[in-house]
Design an enzyme around this catalytic site. Structure first.
Site, short mmCIF file in Angstrom:
data_model
loop_
_atom_site.label_atom_id
_atom_site.label_comp_id
_atom_site.label_asym_id
_atom_site.label_seq_id
_atom_site.Cartn_x
_atom_site.Cartn_y
_atom_site.Cartn_z
N HIS A 157 36.44 48.09 48.08
CA HIS A 157 37.09 47.10 48.72
C HIS A 157 37.55 47.34 50.19
CE1 HIS A 157 37.45 44.43 45.13
NE2 HIS A 157 36.99 45.50 44.43
N ASP A 364 39.17 46.03 58.64
CA ASP A 364 39.43 45.73 57.26
C ASP A 364 38.16 45.46 56.58
OD1 ASP A 364 40.96 44.11 55.45
OD2 ASP A 364 41.77 42.87 56.86
C1 GDG Z 1 41.56 44.34 50.12
C2 GDG Z 1 40.80 44.76 51.15
C3 GDG Z 1 39.49 42.96 51.28
C4 GDG Z 1 48.33 37.19 51.43
N1 GDG Z 1 49.68 36.83 51.48
C5 GDG Z 1 50.15 36.01 50.37
C6 GDG Z 1 48.89 36.15 49.43
N2 GDG Z 1 48.09 36.72 50.09
C7 GDG Z 1 46.72 37.02 49.52
C8 GDG Z 1 45.66 36.08 50.43
C9 GDG Z 1 44.32 37.03 50.07
C10 GDG Z 1 44.85 38.33 49.38
O1 GDG Z 1 46.24 38.31 49.31
C11 GDG Z 1 44.90 39.49 50.66
O2 GDG Z 1 43.40 39.91 50.77
P1 GDG Z 1 42.70 40.38 51.95
O3 GDG Z 1 41.11 40.48 51.93
O4 GDG Z 1 42.99 39.61 53.13
O5 GDG Z 1 43.48 41.88 52.09
P2 GDG Z 1 43.72 43.06 51.16
O6 GDG Z 1 45.24 42.98 50.35
O7 GDG Z 1 44.18 44.28 52.08
O8 GDG Z 1 42.63 43.35 50.35
C12 GDG Z 1 40.13 43.53 51.97
C13 GDG Z 1 40.08 42.80 49.67
O9 GDG Z 1 40.61 43.94 49.35
C14 GDG Z 1 39.01 42.20 48.73
O10 GDG Z 1 37.95 43.17 48.52
O11 GDG Z 1 38.98 41.75 51.49
O12 GDG Z 1 39.55 44.13 53.36
O13 GDG Z 1 41.88 45.51 52.33
O14 GDG Z 1 43.69 36.36 49.15
O15 GDG Z 1 45.54 34.96 50.10
N3 GDG Z 1 48.82 35.44 48.39
C15 GDG Z 1 50.07 34.81 48.09
N4 GDG Z 1 51.14 34.67 48.86
C16 GDG Z 1 51.18 35.39 50.03
O16 GDG Z 1 52.17 35.38 50.90
N5 GDG Z 1 50.37 34.08 47.02
#
Ligand code: GDG
Length: 466
Positions: A157, A364
């Protein structure tokens, strides 16, 4: 195909359907359809008396959710240690934050062995195993050592680093050999795949064939690019619902001013202090924008036991206070910082209230927030996505304004372009991206990965772009 066996560090609760992220929804759909097991750490630590970990099992809709407790030592060495203080920073190109300790590395392999020993007796000969993320790179080799011959796939990921950084890890060759025990290894972008192939060529003297197949350590492994996505329809649906009380409160508090919104886990890879600094620079360069907007940063704390995370927490609070002190007024402050989580169902409404979505990580794997922001927009009056060129999603979301998060002035100019962008241009940028995300959702990602793992589909080396 037999049952599907998913393995990840953490797993969702069986009945947590709508509060869980898109990834969980997609993997769970596949599991319920095929029948299977989802194995992961329970999130708990407990001390074992007989050397065996505490294992719990719950069956729900055709799926066995199997969780393992870690000991405190496992947790310190495997999770807080090797995974999050060595692999995470190094794979995000932050060698200065990388703390390597042989004790942690041993803990990492030990926990992977525990996962393998727990899983192996549950397997049937035609089960297909799908392992997720950097915590579990050695799992296939541990399973192979126990005689498991099933098809096993791995999806990373996070980014795979450039070879000159990977070799900082004393066990880089062992990690590469661990990956070669999988039948399929999936990366988020072609750049990460190329980094891996480059490493295999330069360090190991192993070439891939034109279809992305490598013969190494006595095995044959397919590698490929599978950019993860979101449950697009779910986000569109959420965004079309009447505004939730949270979104209504936000909208009211804006008093007609524009909103720049960012949502990130509080992590140093997400570029949060650099982004807030750039809002300060924006106000310096364009003082007419004072009182015209609010920049809202939502950043729930994660991994709080790790010192670098306590440090980023302090740094974000400090820079937000400084920018507000310098540019704020008695009735307005530019930065709003919320250091806690917002309900998933409320997020889509917040995205829709925003004139710009500011997603500017330093590095990222993909960044799902960028995709969620796009999917939540009203096509008739959309916001603008300002996106870091270092997010994996920048390869697909071509209608964004691309920025370099290290270039404070460049970001300030991008904020101005985004705030000023005429409606017609906003529409022409967002529509193709929404269309692309409808086609390339997380269900398709899951299906294509599993078809590749079971040999029903050739692996595309280049994903299409929006
Ligand atoms: C890893 C990789 C890759 C965030 N704040 C809140 C919240 N979130 C949710 C977002 C999104 C998720 O968390 C974060 O996903 P990301 O992709 O932005 O980042 P990582 O957590 O670092 O994930 C990344 C991912 O895996 C998938 O393969 O894209 O690059 O680092 O869904 O919406 N959700 C809620 N409240 C929040 O305050 N409910």
């Amino acid at each position: 195909m037999g049952r599907l066996i998913a393995v990840s560090n953490r797993i969702p609760k069986p009945n947590e359907r709508y509060s869980a992220g898109g990834l969980s929804v997609a993997v769970r759909n596949a599991l319920e359809h095929q029948g299977g097991i989802w194995l992961g750490w329970s999130g708990e630590t407990s001390e074992s008396t007989d050397g065996e970990p505490k294992v719990s099992e719950v069956r729900w809709n055709n799926v066995d959710y199997v969780t393992i407790d870690l000991t405190q030592r496992d947790h310190d060495e495997y999770y807080n240690g090797f995974a999050n203080r060595a692999l995470w920073p190094l794979f995000h190109h932050r060698p200065g934050l990388t703390e390597f300790a042989r004790r942690d590395m041993a803990g990492y392999y030990r926990v992977n062995q525990t996962f393998a020993r727990t899983l192996a007796p549950m397997l049937r000969h035609d089960d297909v195993i799908w392992v997720h993320d950097y915590h579990l790179i050695p799992l296939a080799s541990e399973l192979r050592a126990l005689g498991v011959k099933n098809r096993i796939g791995f999806f990373l990921h996070i980014p795979w680093p450039a070879p000159e950084l990977l070799v900082i890890l004393p066990n880089h060759a062992r990690l590469a050999a661990n990956l070669a025990c999988y039948d399929l290894v999936g990366f988020q972008t072609k750049q990460f795949l190329d980094n891996f192939l480059h490493y295999m060529r330069e360090e190991m003297g192993i070439e891939s064939d034109p279809c992305g197949r490598i013969e190494a350590f006595g095995r044959s492994t397919q590698v490929g690019v599978f950019p993860i996505s979101i449950d697009t329809e779910e986000f569109i649906r959420f965004a079309k619902e009447p505004l939730s009380p949270t979104s209504r409160r936000l909208e009211k508090s804006l008093e007609g001013k524009m909103l720049a919104l960012s949502v990130d886990r509080l992590d140093y890879s997400k570029g949060i202090p650099q982004r807030i600094e750039a809002f300060g620079r924006f106000l310096e360069l364009y003082p007419d924008y004072r009182h015209q907007f609010y920049a809202l940063q939502i950043a729930p704390t994660t991994r709080e036991q790790i010192p670098e995370y306590a440090e980023i927490n302090r740094e974000v609070a400090e820079v937000a206070g400084r920018v507000n002190g310098k540019f704020g007024d008695i009735d307005w402050a530019p930065i709003r910082y919320v250091n806690r989580s917002i309900a998933r169902s409320a997020l889509a409404g917040l995205y829709r209230c925003a004139r710009i979505g500011v997603v500017t990580p330093l590095r990222d794997g993909m960044n799902l927030v960028a995709k969620e922001f796009v999917a939540a927009q009203n096509e008739e009056n959309p916001g603008v996505l300002v996106l870091s060129r270092f997010a994996g999603s920048a390869r697909e979301l071509r209608g964004a304004i691309m920025v370099n998060p290290y270039d404070t002035d460049g970001m300030a100019h991008a904020f101005k372009a985004a705030f000023d962008m005429p409606l017609e241009e906003r529409i022409s940028r967002i529509k193709p991206m929404i269309h692309y995300l409808k086609e390339h959702n997380v269900h398709r990602w899951c299906r294509e990965y599993l078809e590749a793992l079971t040999g029903q589909r050739a692996v595309a080396q280049m994903p299409s772009v929006a």
